[in-house]
Write a protein that holds these residues in place. Sequence first.
Motif, PDB file in Angstrom:
ATOM      1  N   GLU A  20     -28.625  -7.357  -6.550  1.00 59.20           N
ATOM      2  CA  GLU A  20     -27.486  -6.934  -5.757  1.00 59.20           C
ATOM      3  C   GLU A  20     -26.974  -8.111  -4.924  1.00 59.20           C
ATOM      4  N   ALA A  21     -25.674  -8.403  -5.047  1.00 58.26           N
ATOM      5  CA  ALA A  21     -25.109  -9.614  -4.454  1.00 58.26           C
ATOM      6  C   ALA A  21     -24.112  -9.286  -3.351  1.00 58.26           C
ATOM      7  N   LEU A  22     -23.975 -10.228  -2.422  1.00 59.63           N
ATOM      8  CA  LEU A  22     -23.030 -10.115  -1.301  1.00 59.63           C
ATOM      9  C   LEU A  22     -21.917 -11.133  -1.527  1.00 59.63           C
ATOM     10  N   PRO A  23     -20.806 -10.713  -2.102  1.00 59.02           N
ATOM     11  CA  PRO A  23     -19.785 -11.661  -2.552  1.00 59.02           C
ATOM     12  C   PRO A  23     -18.902 -12.193  -1.440  1.00 59.02           C
ATOM     13  N   LEU A  24     -18.097 -13.197  -1.807  1.00 54.14           N
ATOM     14  CA  LEU A  24     -17.010 -13.705  -0.973  1.00 54.14           C
ATOM     15  C   LEU A  24     -15.720 -13.217  -1.628  1.00 54.14           C
TER      16      LEU A  24
ATOM     17  N   ASP B 151     -16.211 -12.236   3.984  1.00 53.70           N
ATOM     18  CA  ASP B 151     -17.540 -12.761   3.665  1.00 53.70           C
ATOM     19  C   ASP B 151     -18.529 -11.615   3.828  1.00 53.70           C
ATOM     20  N   CYS B 152     -18.970 -11.088   2.705  1.00 61.82           N
ATOM     21  CA  CYS B 152     -19.826  -9.897   2.737  1.00 61.82           C
ATOM     22  C   CYS B 152     -21.257 -10.215   3.138  1.00 61.82           C
TER      23      CYS B 152
ATOM     24  N   ALA C 148     -14.342 -11.501   8.578  1.00 62.32           N
ATOM     25  CA  ALA C 148     -13.053 -11.669   7.914  1.00 62.32           C
ATOM     26  C   ALA C 148     -12.336 -12.841   8.572  1.00 62.32           C
ATOM     27  N   TYR C 149     -11.676 -13.665   7.748  1.00 63.43           N
ATOM     28  CA  TYR C 149     -10.991 -14.823   8.296  1.00 63.43           C
ATOM     29  C   TYR C 149      -9.903 -15.300   7.337  1.00 63.43           C
TER      30      TYR C 149
ATOM     31  N   ILE D 191     -12.859 -12.819  -6.359  1.00 61.09           N
ATOM     32  CA  ILE D 191     -14.247 -12.589  -5.950  1.00 61.09           C
ATOM     33  C   ILE D 191     -15.128 -13.749  -6.397  1.00 61.09           C
ATOM     34  N   VAL D 192     -15.801 -14.363  -5.437  1.00 62.60           N
ATOM     35  CA  VAL D 192     -16.888 -15.302  -5.739  1.00 62.60           C
ATOM     36  C   VAL D 192     -18.164 -14.474  -5.667  1.00 62.60           C
TER      37      VAL D 192
END
Length: 234
Positions: free
Chosen positions: A150-154, A184-185, A190-191, A227-228
Motif C-alpha cells: 500500500e503506497a502513499l502517492p504524490l 502529498d499523501c 497540500a501545496y 500521480i507519482v
Amino acid sequence: MRKKFIFDGVSTSDYGIIVSGDGVFTRAERDVSYVSIPGRDGALVYDNGRFNNVTVSYTCGIERDFAQKFSAFCAALPPTGYHRLEDTYHPDEYRLAAMVGELAPERLGANWAAGEFEIKFDCKPQRFLKSGEIPVEFTAPSTLRNVWMEALPLVTVYGTGAGTVTIGRNTVTIKAIDGSVTLDCDTQNAYKGVANKNASIYAPTFPRLTRGDNVVSWTGGVSKVEIVPRWWTI
C-alpha cells in the motif's frame, strides 16, 4: 564494473572506494508483540501494523592514497537525518537511510597507503522502486493498478475552480484550484510550489493506493490528475 553506493548524491566511485555489499540484503521485520496470558498455553500475537527499520552495511576499501580519499569522502557525506541511498546491488530500488556509528578505518598498507572501513545505515523499511517515481497522467477517469505494498502517492490536480478527486476509497474536496494543487499523501500536506494550500482542501483521509485496482475519478473544475505512485516493497 565495480560496485558502488550513492548516499544523498555522494558516490563511492568518485573517491576510489571499492564496495562489498554482503550486508545490503536485509529485509524488514514486521513489528509484532507477543502477550502471555496466565492459564493459557502459548502467546497471543498482535500485529502493530508496521515494519521495523533495518540496518544496511557496506565494507569499503581504498587501494591507494587512503588518507586523502577517506578524508574527502567523509567531508562530502551529508549531515544527520534520512537521505536517499541507492547501490548497484539493487539498481531498480532506493532506500531512505541515516548513517549511524563511527567510521573506524583499518590500515592495510604502510603509512595508510591502503585501508578499509565499514559504513552502516539505519534504513526505513521500504525498498522504494524507481519505477514508482514516474508520474502517471490521467486525462479521463481510469484505474491505477498496484501490485506492491500500500503506497502513499504524490498527487497533482490540475484545473480551475472547485472540484473533488477520488482515488480508491478516498475523496479529497478542493475548494479552489488555481491551475494546480499538489497533495502529498505521505506528509498529508497540500501545496503549490512553495505556497501552502492546506486551507483550500478538505481531506478526512488522504488517498492511499491499496493493492489491486484503484479507481481514479473527479468532479467539478478538475481537468486532469497526475500521480507519482511511490511504489515500494519489503
